[in-house]
Design a protein around this motif. Sequence first.
Motif, PDB file in Angstrom:
ATOM      1  N   LEU A   1       2.025   1.072  -3.569  1.00  0.00           N
ATOM      2  CA  LEU A   1       1.431   1.803  -4.513  1.00  0.00           C
ATOM      3  C   LEU A   1       1.115   3.482  -4.128  1.00  0.00           C
ATOM      4  O   LEU A   1       0.837   4.665  -5.074  1.00  0.00           O
ATOM      5  CB  LEU A   1       0.306   1.135  -4.718  1.00  0.00           C
ATOM      6  N   TRP A   2       0.345   3.704  -2.788  1.00  0.00           N
ATOM      7  CA  TRP A   2       0.765   5.505  -3.049  1.00  0.00           C
ATOM      8  C   TRP A   2       1.674   6.102  -3.294  1.00  0.00           C
ATOM      9  O   TRP A   2       1.160   7.113  -3.514  1.00  0.00           O
ATOM     10  CB  TRP A   2       0.078   5.430  -1.317  1.00  0.00           C
ATOM     11  N   LEU A   3       2.644   5.752  -2.996  1.00  0.00           N
ATOM     12  CA  LEU A   3       4.063   6.595  -3.994  1.00  0.00           C
ATOM     13  C   LEU A   3       3.925   6.778  -5.459  1.00  0.00           C
ATOM     14  O   LEU A   3       5.025   7.647  -5.618  1.00  0.00           O
ATOM     15  CB  LEU A   3       5.536   6.354  -2.842  1.00  0.00           C
ATOM     16  N   GLN A   4       3.607   5.516  -5.510  1.00  0.00           N
ATOM     17  CA  GLN A   4       3.065   5.842  -6.816  1.00  0.00           C
ATOM     18  C   GLN A   4       2.595   6.456  -8.014  1.00  0.00           C
ATOM     19  O   GLN A   4       2.599   5.875  -9.144  1.00  0.00           O
ATOM     20  CB  GLN A   4       3.509   4.330  -7.772  1.00  0.00           C
ATOM     21  N   ARG A   5       1.463   6.941  -6.990  1.00  0.00           N
ATOM     22  CA  ARG A   5       0.221   6.853  -7.047  1.00  0.00           C
ATOM     23  C   ARG A   5      -0.893   6.684  -7.774  1.00  0.00           C
ATOM     24  O   ARG A   5      -1.366   6.826  -9.154  1.00  0.00           O
ATOM     25  CB  ARG A   5       0.211   8.535  -8.117  1.00  0.00           C
ATOM     26  N   LYS A   6      -0.785   5.261  -7.151  1.00  0.00           N
ATOM     27  CA  LYS A   6      -2.047   4.548  -7.982  1.00  0.00           C
ATOM     28  C   LYS A   6      -3.051   4.188  -6.995  1.00  0.00           C
ATOM     29  O   LYS A   6      -2.071   4.652  -5.655  1.00  0.00           O
ATOM     30  CB  LYS A   6      -1.087   2.939  -7.682  1.00  0.00           C
ATOM     31  N   GLN A   7      -4.115   3.633  -7.101  1.00  0.00           N
ATOM     32  CA  GLN A   7      -5.111   2.928  -6.756  1.00  0.00           C
ATOM     33  C   GLN A   7      -3.907   2.259  -5.216  1.00  0.00           C
ATOM     34  O   GLN A   7      -4.250   1.190  -5.155  1.00  0.00           O
ATOM     35  CB  GLN A   7      -6.672   2.770  -7.135  1.00  0.00           C
ATOM     36  N   VAL A   8      -4.842   2.003  -3.514  1.00  0.00           N
ATOM     37  CA  VAL A   8      -4.454   1.521  -2.871  1.00  0.00           C
ATOM     38  C   VAL A   8      -6.012   1.192  -2.104  1.00  0.00           C
ATOM     39  O   VAL A   8      -6.735   2.256  -1.918  1.00  0.00           O
ATOM     40  CB  VAL A   8      -3.648   2.124  -2.196  1.00  0.00           C
TER      41      VAL A   8
ATOM     42  N   TRP B   1      -7.490   1.544   0.871  1.00  0.00           N
ATOM     43  CA  TRP B   1      -7.314   2.130   2.086  1.00  0.00           C
ATOM     44  C   TRP B   1      -8.107   1.602   2.957  1.00  0.00           C
ATOM     45  O   TRP B   1      -6.841   1.545   4.553  1.00  0.00           O
ATOM     46  CB  TRP B   1      -7.216   4.053   2.036  1.00  0.00           C
TER      47      TRP B   1
ATOM     48  N   TRP C   1      -5.745  -1.403   3.527  1.00  0.00           N
ATOM     49  CA  TRP C   1      -4.308  -0.683   3.970  1.00  0.00           C
ATOM     50  C   TRP C   1      -4.259  -0.824   5.840  1.00  0.00           C
ATOM     51  O   TRP C   1      -3.485  -0.347   6.693  1.00  0.00           O
ATOM     52  CB  TRP C   1      -3.962   0.606   3.389  1.00  0.00           C
TER      53      TRP C   1
ATOM     54  N   GLY D   1       0.724  -1.210  -0.321  1.00  0.00           N
ATOM     55  CA  GLY D   1       0.155  -0.260   0.121  1.00  0.00           C
ATOM     56  C   GLY D   1       1.078   1.431   0.256  1.00  0.00           C
ATOM     57  O   GLY D   1       0.412   2.263  -0.871  1.00  0.00           O
ATOM     58  N   VAL D   2       1.475   1.222   0.338  1.00  0.00           N
ATOM     59  CA  VAL D   2       2.791   2.339   0.686  1.00  0.00           C
ATOM     60  C   VAL D   2       3.736   2.606  -0.896  1.00  0.00           C
ATOM     61  O   VAL D   2       3.658   3.641  -0.987  1.00  0.00           O
ATOM     62  CB  VAL D   2       4.525   2.057   1.766  1.00  0.00           C
TER      63      VAL D   2
END
Length: 132
Positions: free
Chosen positions: A71-78, A80, A83, A68-69
């Motif tokens: 993907l969040w840094l890659q600006r992709k869908q997480v 939440w 997570w 999740g971290v």
Amino acid sequence: MLFHLFCVVVGFLCGYLMIHWLPPVTPFHFVHFITELIFNPLRSFLAMVCFLIGFLANAVVIRTIMAGVILWLQRKQVRWGEWLISCCGASGSFYWLFQSETKLTVLFFIFAFIYGMISLDFRRSRGYKRDL
């Protein structure tokens, strides 16, 4: 989401049972520790099984947190919700286990963290939603 909640609960229960069934490690006396393991083979075996199941369950939770971290840094869908359950569950679980036995919980966390990081596959980040 229920799978991650199940993994958190199983990881905590197995960690608690492992700590409860192993001989005390504070103060650590090697002879006493080995004697307890040998003369209580069922408790020793169950503690080892709980250790294995618990660190595998916690590794799934840690893998979800790290994926999740990333993907969040890659600006992709997480997802939440999953997570957040994984983060809060893992931190609460390890907090309560640290309160009962620090040395065994550190060992438990290190195994779960290393296996969770090994099982993380960066090339499969597109299949993240499918895996959860």
